[in-house]
Scaffold this motif. Structure first.
Motif, mmCIF file in Angstrom:
data_model
loop_
_atom_site.group_PDB
_atom_site.id
_atom_site.type_symbol
_atom_site.label_atom_id
_atom_site.label_comp_id
_atom_site.label_asym_id
_atom_site.label_seq_id
_atom_site.Cartn_x
_atom_site.Cartn_y
_atom_site.Cartn_z
ATOM 1 N N ASN A 85 0.826 -1.205 0.000
ATOM 2 C CA ASN A 85 0.000 0.000 0.000
ATOM 3 C C ASN A 85 0.862 1.259 0.000
ATOM 4 O OD1 ASN A 85 -2.319 -1.440 -0.067
ATOM 5 N ND2 ASN A 85 -3.012 -0.946 1.985
ATOM 6 N N CYS A 86 2.010 1.202 0.663
ATOM 7 C CA CYS A 86 2.917 2.361 0.705
ATOM 8 C C CYS A 86 4.103 2.174 -0.243
ATOM 9 C CB CYS A 86 3.427 2.584 2.120
ATOM 10 S SG CYS A 86 2.132 2.649 3.361
ATOM 11 N N HIS A 87 4.622 0.948 -0.319
ATOM 12 C CA HIS A 87 5.836 0.703 -1.105
ATOM 13 C C HIS A 87 5.553 0.463 -2.587
ATOM 14 C CE1 HIS A 87 8.748 0.437 2.249
ATOM 15 N NE2 HIS A 87 7.684 0.091 2.941
ATOM 16 N N CYS B 50 -7.950 0.649 -1.904
ATOM 17 C CA CYS B 50 -8.518 -0.305 -2.857
ATOM 18 C C CYS B 50 -8.477 0.253 -4.277
ATOM 19 C CB CYS B 50 -9.945 -0.661 -2.469
ATOM 20 S SG CYS B 50 -11.016 0.749 -2.133
ATOM 21 N N VAL B 51 -8.816 1.544 -4.404
ATOM 22 C CA VAL B 51 -8.849 2.164 -5.729
ATOM 23 C C VAL B 51 -7.436 2.254 -6.291
ATOM 24 C CG1 VAL B 51 -9.611 4.167 -7.036
ATOM 25 C CG2 VAL B 51 -10.865 3.492 -4.995
ATOM 26 N N LYS B 52 -6.493 2.645 -5.418
ATOM 27 C CA LYS B 52 -5.096 2.736 -5.851
ATOM 28 C C LYS B 52 -4.601 1.365 -6.324
ATOM 29 C CE LYS B 52 -0.427 3.636 -4.125
ATOM 30 N NZ LYS B 52 0.424 3.702 -2.927
ATOM 31 N N ALA B 53 -4.840 0.341 -5.517
ATOM 32 C CA ALA B 53 -4.366 -1.001 -5.862
ATOM 33 C C ALA B 53 -5.019 -1.490 -7.152
ATOM 34 C CB ALA B 53 -4.665 -1.975 -4.722
ATOM 35 N N CYS B 54 -6.315 -1.212 -7.306
ATOM 36 C CA CYS B 54 -7.025 -1.655 -8.506
ATOM 37 C C CYS B 54 -6.434 -1.018 -9.748
ATOM 38 C CB CYS B 54 -8.505 -1.307 -8.395
ATOM 39 S SG CYS B 54 -9.428 -1.657 -9.905
ATOM 40 N N LYS B 55 -6.219 0.299 -9.663
ATOM 41 C CA LYS B 55 -5.724 1.001 -10.852
ATOM 42 C C LYS B 55 -4.333 0.517 -11.250
ATOM 43 C CE LYS B 55 -7.834 4.954 -12.021
ATOM 44 N NZ LYS B 55 -7.893 6.376 -12.316
ATOM 45 N N ILE B 60 -4.999 0.699 -15.286
ATOM 46 C CA ILE B 60 -5.861 1.802 -15.685
ATOM 47 C C ILE B 60 -5.060 3.063 -15.370
ATOM 48 C CG2 ILE B 60 -8.124 2.893 -15.410
ATOM 49 C CD1 ILE B 60 -8.283 -0.099 -16.188
ATOM 50 N N PRO B 61 -4.730 3.903 -16.379
ATOM 51 C CA PRO B 61 -3.870 5.063 -16.117
ATOM 52 C C PRO B 61 -4.299 5.814 -14.849
ATOM 53 C CG PRO B 61 -4.372 4.922 -18.439
ATOM 54 C CD PRO B 61 -5.156 3.826 -17.778
ATOM 55 N N CYS B 198 -8.010 -5.205 -4.643
ATOM 56 C CA CYS B 198 -8.702 -4.323 -3.693
ATOM 57 C C CYS B 198 -8.916 -5.014 -2.359
ATOM 58 C CB CYS B 198 -10.034 -3.840 -4.286
ATOM 59 S SG CYS B 198 -11.214 -5.158 -4.638
ATOM 60 N N VAL B 199 -9.208 -6.313 -2.408
ATOM 61 C CA VAL B 199 -9.427 -7.086 -1.184
ATOM 62 C C VAL B 199 -8.124 -7.173 -0.394
ATOM 63 C CG1 VAL B 199 -10.098 -9.339 -0.266
ATOM 64 C CG2 VAL B 199 -11.279 -8.413 -2.258
ATOM 65 N N LEU B 200 -7.018 -7.388 -1.123
ATOM 66 C CA LEU B 200 -5.707 -7.455 -0.481
ATOM 67 C C LEU B 200 -5.348 -6.121 0.166
ATOM 68 C CD1 LEU B 200 -3.018 -9.296 -0.349
ATOM 69 C CD2 LEU B 200 -2.210 -7.760 -2.132
ATOM 70 N N ALA B 201 -5.630 -5.032 -0.561
ATOM 71 C CA ALA B 201 -5.184 -3.712 -0.092
ATOM 72 C C ALA B 201 -6.044 -3.179 1.045
ATOM 73 C CB ALA B 201 -5.202 -2.724 -1.261
ATOM 74 N N CYS B 202 -7.271 -3.650 1.174
ATOM 75 C CA CYS B 202 -8.161 -3.090 2.199
ATOM 76 C C CYS B 202 -7.638 -3.423 3.588
ATOM 77 C CB CYS B 202 -9.583 -3.637 2.041
ATOM 78 S SG CYS B 202 -10.713 -2.953 3.265
ATOM 79 N N PRO B 203 -7.300 -2.405 4.398
ATOM 80 C CA PRO B 203 -6.724 -2.687 5.705
ATOM 81 C C PRO B 203 -7.754 -3.132 6.744
ATOM 82 C CG PRO B 203 -6.703 -0.316 5.254
ATOM 83 C CD PRO B 203 -7.354 -0.970 4.089
ATOM 84 N N VAL B 204 -9.029 -2.871 6.495
ATOM 85 C CA VAL B 204 -10.035 -3.105 7.536
ATOM 86 C C VAL B 204 -10.993 -4.251 7.227
ATOM 87 C CG1 VAL B 204 -9.961 -0.769 8.457
ATOM 88 C CG2 VAL B 204 -11.444 -1.259 6.519
ATOM 89 N N GLY B 205 -10.770 -4.947 6.131
ATOM 90 C CA GLY B 205 -11.639 -6.085 5.796
ATOM 91 C C GLY B 205 -13.027 -5.676 5.346
ATOM 92 N N ALA B 206 -13.140 -4.480 4.769
ATOM 93 C CA ALA B 206 -14.441 -4.025 4.273
ATOM 94 C C ALA B 206 -14.799 -4.695 2.954
ATOM 95 C CB ALA B 206 -14.440 -2.509 4.095
ATOM 96 N N ARG B 207 -13.785 -5.247 2.287
ATOM 97 C CA ARG B 207 -14.013 -5.914 0.999
ATOM 98 C C ARG B 207 -13.581 -7.359 1.119
ATOM 99 N NH1 ARG B 207 -13.398 -3.108 -4.070
ATOM 100 N NH2 ARG B 207 -13.790 -0.895 -3.852
#
Lengths: 153, 251
Positions: A85-87, B50-55, B60-61, B198-207
């Motif tokens: 997420n950061c790296h 999630c959005v960052k990880a997805c893109k 997706i540019p 997005c599931v991986l990146a979500c820190p709180v388990g919302a997805r």
């Protein structure tokens, strides 16, 4: 039977289209598992999607080499945050890319730590700051260690 | 010669027809795997990872104003009603209390007048009856055996019918490939037994992602036993992204 001539023309065109179709349309294009309405496609495309290489590898991948850092994060308030997420996505690091692009920006921290006073959201339970008031020009990592969250250094 | 030509023509003709109208294939299959998604809006904190990880995962540019997934913020106030925004699809998260009203206008809503405020992640519903697939004139979008709707980028002619057909606004033109693009639960990752980005990146388990066909699956259990809701059931699309804590303000 001159009036049948247009019919022959139409049949000929339809025939030509169907013959051309056998050459143009790939073998695996047709009806698959989901039926005619939802499953009419080129089967090989599934494989093309499956062949894409994942970029995000997950913390277990990072741990193989960076066990100490991973352990440090795991025992801190940031234990929920994935390394990538950061790296940034690991891809095939360390081969490709040899070095990851770490996001040190204030904006990265503010994703969670801008205080938002939302009574029905867990967001308001995270320790938050007002970005305009809390050292607006400083870099967060100058005082806080993201691997050992909570206490300023 | 004439007969041979006519005979082979007729053969190809019937074969072509048979290929298009094959009744056996019309029978619905029993899916061994059916991917479903569970979004817990109580847990979402609007960080936008999630959005960052997805893109990044799906190329997706990053700075293009389109995304396979996004997060919406809803603020229900005592006075003016409902405010909703998703600044840049929340690819940088929600870093300000000012709500984006559009057309360059912003509004800061004081805590005192907020009744409730929450975040709602959105992604393709992978409908059991996807209208986007029905309208495709060339068979470039389809439902796989696992229930995920994919786009064949080589086959898509870019007519945009599917983009118009989706009641959830999930589809868009890929800024580089100029073909229809959408969330596919990271089909390439599922194939390797990995979670969607997005599931991986979500820190709180919302997805969370699960297989509804697997009785032991935690997500399937939650969907079967908890009070979950879906988006726009009135369209009859049978969406397969389930939500915990959805409010009537959410559109």
């Amino acid at each position: 039977m001159h009036f049948l001539r247009p019919l022959y023309v139409v049949l000929a065109i339809a025939g030509i289209i169907l013959i051309a179709r056998t050459f143009v349309v790939p073998e695996d294009f047709g009806i698959h598992e989901s039926g005619y309405m939802y499953g009419w496609y080129r089967k090989a495309n599934e494989g093309e999607w499956k062949a894409i290489k994942p970029k995000y590898q997950g913390r277990e991948y990072c741990r193989d080499c960076h066990a100490e850092a991973e352990q440090q994060v795991r025992s801190s308030g940031h234990k929920l945050i994935e390394c990538e997420n950061c790296h940034g996505p690991a891809r095939s690091h360390p081969e490709d890319p040899p070095k990851l692009t770490l996001d040190r920006s204030r904006e990265l921290c503010l994703r969670c730590h801008t205080f938002l006073p939302y009574p029905t959201s867990k967001r308001s339970e995270i320790k938050g700051i007002h970005p305009e008031q809390h050292n607006p020009d400083g870099e967060c990592a100058g005082c806080h260690n993201p691997h050992q969250a909570s206490k300023p250094q | 010669m004439k007969f041979a030509l006519g005979g082979s023509g007729a053969l190809v003709f019937t074969r072509g027809l048979n290929e298009i109208f094959r009744p056996v294939a019309l029978q619905a299959s029993s899916r061994p795997v059916r991917w479903v998604f569970l979004v817990d809006t109580y847990k979402c904190i609007g960080c936008g990872f999630c959005v960052k990880a997805c893109k990044l995962e799906n190329e997706i540019p990053f700075e293009a104003n389109v995304s396979r997934t996004w997060v919406e913020r809803y603020i229900v106030t005592k006075e003016d009603g409902v405010f909703a925004d998703t600044p840049k699809e929340a690819r940088h998260g929600f870093t300000t209390s000012r709500v984006d009203l559009g057309q360059g206008k912003y509004k800061d809503i004081p805590r005192e007048i907020i009744d409730k405020a929450f975040f709602v992640p959105k992604l393709c519903n992978q409908c059991e009856k996807p209208p986007c697939v029905q309208v495709c004139p060339v068979g470039a979008t389809y439902q796989t055996a696992e229930g995920v709707v994919l786009v064949d980028q080589k086959w898509c002619i870019g007519c945009g019918y599917c983009i118009m057909a989706c009641p959830y606004g999930m589809r868009f033109f890929h800024p580089v490939h100029h073909v229809a693009e959408k969330c596919n639960f990271c089909y390439h990752r599922l194939a390797k037994k990995m979670k969607p980005a997005c599931v991986l990146a979500c820190p709180v388990g919302a997805r969370r992602i699960g297989n509804i066909k697997d009785p032991g699956d935690a997500v399937a259990k939650t969907i079967m036993t908890q009070r979950v809701s879906i988006h726009k059931p009135e369209y009859g699309t049978n969406p397969q992204v389930y939500y915990l804590g959805l409010s009537e303000e959410v559109r």
